[in-house]
Design a protein around this motif. Structure first.
Motif, mmCIF file in Angstrom:
data_model
loop_
_atom_site.group_PDB
_atom_site.id
_atom_site.type_symbol
_atom_site.label_atom_id
_atom_site.label_comp_id
_atom_site.label_asym_id
_atom_site.label_seq_id
_atom_site.Cartn_x
_atom_site.Cartn_y
_atom_site.Cartn_z
ATOM 1 N N ILE A 1 0.842 -1.180 0.000
ATOM 2 C CA ILE A 1 0.000 0.000 0.000
ATOM 3 C C ILE A 1 0.884 1.238 0.000
ATOM 4 C CG2 ILE A 1 -1.968 1.105 1.135
ATOM 5 C CD1 ILE A 1 -2.506 -1.768 0.648
ATOM 6 N N SER B 1 -2.218 4.755 -0.781
ATOM 7 C CA SER B 1 -3.348 5.215 0.028
ATOM 8 C C SER B 1 -2.936 5.368 1.484
ATOM 9 C CB SER B 1 -4.539 4.258 -0.097
ATOM 10 O OG SER B 1 -4.358 3.156 0.744
ATOM 11 N N THR C 1 -7.838 -2.726 0.433
ATOM 12 C CA THR C 1 -7.348 -2.339 -0.886
ATOM 13 C C THR C 1 -7.322 -3.526 -1.844
ATOM 14 O OG1 THR C 1 -5.857 -0.920 0.355
ATOM 15 C CG2 THR C 1 -5.533 -1.009 -2.010
#
Ligand code: ADP
Ligand code: MG
Lengths: 311, 381
Positions: free
Chosen positions: A225, A228, A303
């Motif tokens: 990730i 984000s 996600t």
């Protein structure tokens, strides 16, 4: 040394593939976390590792030996803690563990020693004579574990061992898992509680729709990730909050509310914190704290799957 | 083997931990006592029997009435045909016998006419008298057969027979047929209870599945096969023990001599019991829960036991129902016992025993097939 090697593992129930072409390796000494929502296929996978279910396709090796051909060897060295309690309510805690340990061939003094060891390990040493039907949920769960470890397996498989119990017992179990690992056991731990897996596991696989969609250490997973971030805003009361308006803000991916905490997931590169705070003030929120979170497994899961772990 | 013994000990302990299971296990003994009570002692309270003597002119005919009157606990009242039925219906008489004209002659000819015992109270009242009477008439008829129509010779043997006191001969011959009923009915109970206990024991498999311990068992070095084998082994041991206990209780406590060598009886019962265990496995293999298996058990065992005559004698059943019995293993067991009591040799009954074995094999085969087909961790085996 690899304790488990899984290749192309598939289990179909009719046309539905509960486990879909899964490949996976477990090294000796790991605490391996199997993280996935309900119905992801965790239990089905471990049932096949424990020789309870026959795979539709694929191969499982335990310490280099195919378990289909060496079922006895594999079973002697694996301890299974089933998702649902598997104990005799009308036999004492001692009798329960004694019976299951006896199935591995122990008798006499050695059997007695192993049973007592397992019971005191899970903290039931002083409850040996009592019947599980008088136990609390947490104590039953601990007995459920004791029944699986008395034969000192090399691999312990735990299927959601902390479902529905009090924080004290839960903590006790998590510490026991670490302790078992220190004593040399490899652990395969399934859960849909992100915090647990994050706390104890050395490696984690995220399972969804019968497939492993990511695996690695928690740092490796979080590194997935990069685009984000998560912002937590604590308010006095969420009454009057307009979630839709929040979601309209540029860069916001999702909004969740946990009691007095608003959790906002947002694109990393967009500086929208001012817009968010202004919107909250417009809704009449009284802001107490704002905190930008480092990515956690929950965001990773969100996600990767587009869903919440506990949906 | 070590594991199987461990599992057997576990199964035994778990079964008899529950008091209700011990009671179920001992029920056959209670059943024997009950049927011994029903069929064994009619004396005690005394029976009043009305007799309609329409053959008073004949000495042999008169003796029939005298014989009944001499029975232990029987009070004889002379009455008329018209009166008899009224008095039975009013409960003033327990039973009645009409000795028709020419009855003595028919006896002497070796072809006794039918003698009917009238009663509204049912077999438990009349079985004793009927059995005595049948025995007596059979004896007289065989005397007649020996005399081969030689009147003087008949009179001589008959005279000795009746003079040798009714009492002695009576006790011998009546005991035999009376005890036959008791034995038959006791075994009927035993058969029904054996079937229920077998299911009860096999249901342990379902209980292990329901509380998930079966799953844990299978994750240990135990295979489903060895688990079921241990369960069956315990079931067989319990069944042999139950049979032995019931037979010994009958023989040595109640002092009922079934008239059949005890080992032959035991062998037939055990053979049947193995079939009962196979059936119980079949029931369990067809069920997903103990609720289902109990329903199946009630659906299968109770009616078939009724139809096969486990609970009351087949004689009171219509012919059509008796024919259904031929499709039921219980019938073949009871038939075996019956014929053994009638003096057939054990060897000559091999057909019955084969049929019992075939039932067992068929049930077991279907159960094994069902078990092997099912490998779902949610329903198991
Ligand atoms: N015996 C079965 N028959 C049909 N479907 C099954 C069976 N066992 C599991 N499933 C299905 O397979 C999927 C995965 O189940 P499971 O492995 O128990 O998930 P998890 O343990 O991750 O919650 C679920 O959708 C479940 O309904
Ligand atoms: Mg599960």
């Amino acid at each position: 040394m690899n304790i488990i090697e899984i290749g192309g593992l598939t289990k179909k129930f009719g046309d539905f593939a509960a486990v879909d072409n899964m490949s996976l390796t477990l090294k000796e000494g790991e605490i391996f976390g199997f993280l996935g929502a309900n119905g992801a296929g965790k239990s089905t996978t471990i049932s096949m590792i424990a020789s309870l279910l026959r795979p539709t396709k694929g191969e499982i090796k335990f310490l280099g030996k195919n378990i289909a051909k060496n079922a006895h060897f594999a079973k002697m060295n694996i301890g299974m803690v089933p998702q649902d309690l598997a104990i005799y309510e009308d036999m004492s805690a001692y009798e329960n563990v004694r019976f299951f340990a006896g199935l591995y061939g122990f008798r006499g003094g050695e059997l007695k020693a192993r049973v007592e060891e397992a019971l005191s390990f899970v903290g039931l040493g002083d409850k040996q004579k009592e019947l599980p039907k008088n136990f609390s949920g947490g104590m039953k769960r601990r007995l459920n574990i004791a029944c699986a470890i008395a034969h000192r397996p090399k691999l312990i498989i735990m299927d959601e061992p902390t479902v529905g119990i009090d924080p004290h017992s839960r903590n006790y179990i998590l510490q026991s898992v670490k302790e078992l690992n220190r004593m040399g056991c490899t652990i395969l731990y399934t859960s849909h509680y992100m915090e647990e897996v994050e706390e104890i596991c050395t490696r984690i696989a995220i399972v969804d729709h019968g497939k492993i969609i990511a695996d690695g250490t928690k740092e490796q997973l979080k590194a997935i990730i990069t685009d984000s971030k998560e912002i937590w805003i604590d308010v006095k009361s969420v009454e009057g909050l307009n979630q839709e308006q929040l979601k309209e803000i540029r860069g916001v991916l999702s909004v969740r509310i946990e009691e007095q905490r608003i959790k906002i997931q947002s694109r990393a590169e967009i500086g929208n914190l001012n817009d968010i705070v202004q919107q909250l003030i417009r809704d009449g929120m009284e802001i107490r704290a704002v905190e930008e979170q480092a990515p956690n497994l929950e965001t990773v899961f969100l996600t990767l799957t587009g869903r919440n772990l506990r949906d | 083997m070590k594991t199987i013994l461990w599992l057997m000990a576990h199964t035994l302990r778990n079964t008899f931990r529950k008091r209700s299971n011990i009671i179920l296990f001992l029920l056959p003994v209670a059943g024997v006592m009950l049927s011994a009570g029903l069929y064994g002692q009619t004396g005690g309270t005394g029976l009043s029997i009305g007799i309609v003597q329409q053959d008073g002119a004949d000495a042999v005919g008169r003796d029939v009435a005298a014989f009944v009157g001499a029975l232990d606990g029987v009070k004889l009242t002379d009455t008329s045909d018209a009166d008899l039925r009224d008095r039975i219906a009013a409960g003033k008489l327990d039973a009645g016998i009409v000795i028709p004209p020419g009855f003595g002659e028919s006896l002497k000819a070796g072809k006794p006419m039918q003698l009917e015992l009238l009663s509204v109270k049912g077999a438990q009242v009349t079985a004793y008298v009927q059995a005595m009477l049948d025995g007596y008439l059979n004896n007289v008829a065989s005397i007649a057969a020996q005399a081969k129509g030689d009147e003087a010779r008949f009179e001589q043997i008959y005279g000795e027979y009746t003079k040798g006191s009714f009492k002695v001969s009576r006790e011998q011959l009546t005991d035999a047929s009376n005890v036959k009923d008791t034995t038959y009915q006791s075994l009927g109970f035993l058969v029904a209870f054996m079937m229920f206990s077998a299911v009860n024991m096999s249901e342990m498999i379902l209980r292990e599945k329901e509380n998930r311990t079966f799953l844990r068992l299978l994750s240990s070095p135990v295979t489903a096969k060895s688990y079921v084998a241990a369960n069956v082994a315990v079931n067989v041991v319990a069944m042999v023990f139950q049979t032995a206990l019931t037979l010994c209780f009958m023989r040595y406590v109640l002092d009922i001599d079934s008239g059949v060598p005890i080992m032959q009886l035991a062998f037939s019962l055990v053979l049947f019991g193995i079939g009962a265990i196979a059936l119980s496995l079949l029931i369990v293999s067809l069920s997903k829960s103990r609720g289902q298996s109990s329903a199946l058990q009630n659906l299968i065992i109770t009616p078939t036991c009724l139809l096969a005559g486990c609970y009351f004698p087949m004689e009171i059943m219509p012919d059509a129902i008796r024919k259904i019995g031929a499709f039921l293993p219980q019938h073949w067991l009871l038939d075996t016992v019956n014929r053994l009591q009638q003096g057939d040799s054990f060897g000559s009954l091999y057909m019955n025993l084969l049929i019992l074995a075939a039932f067992a094999a068929a049930f077991a085969a279907i159960a094994i097939f069902r078990f092997s087909r099912n490998n779902d961790t949610r329903t198991f085996v």
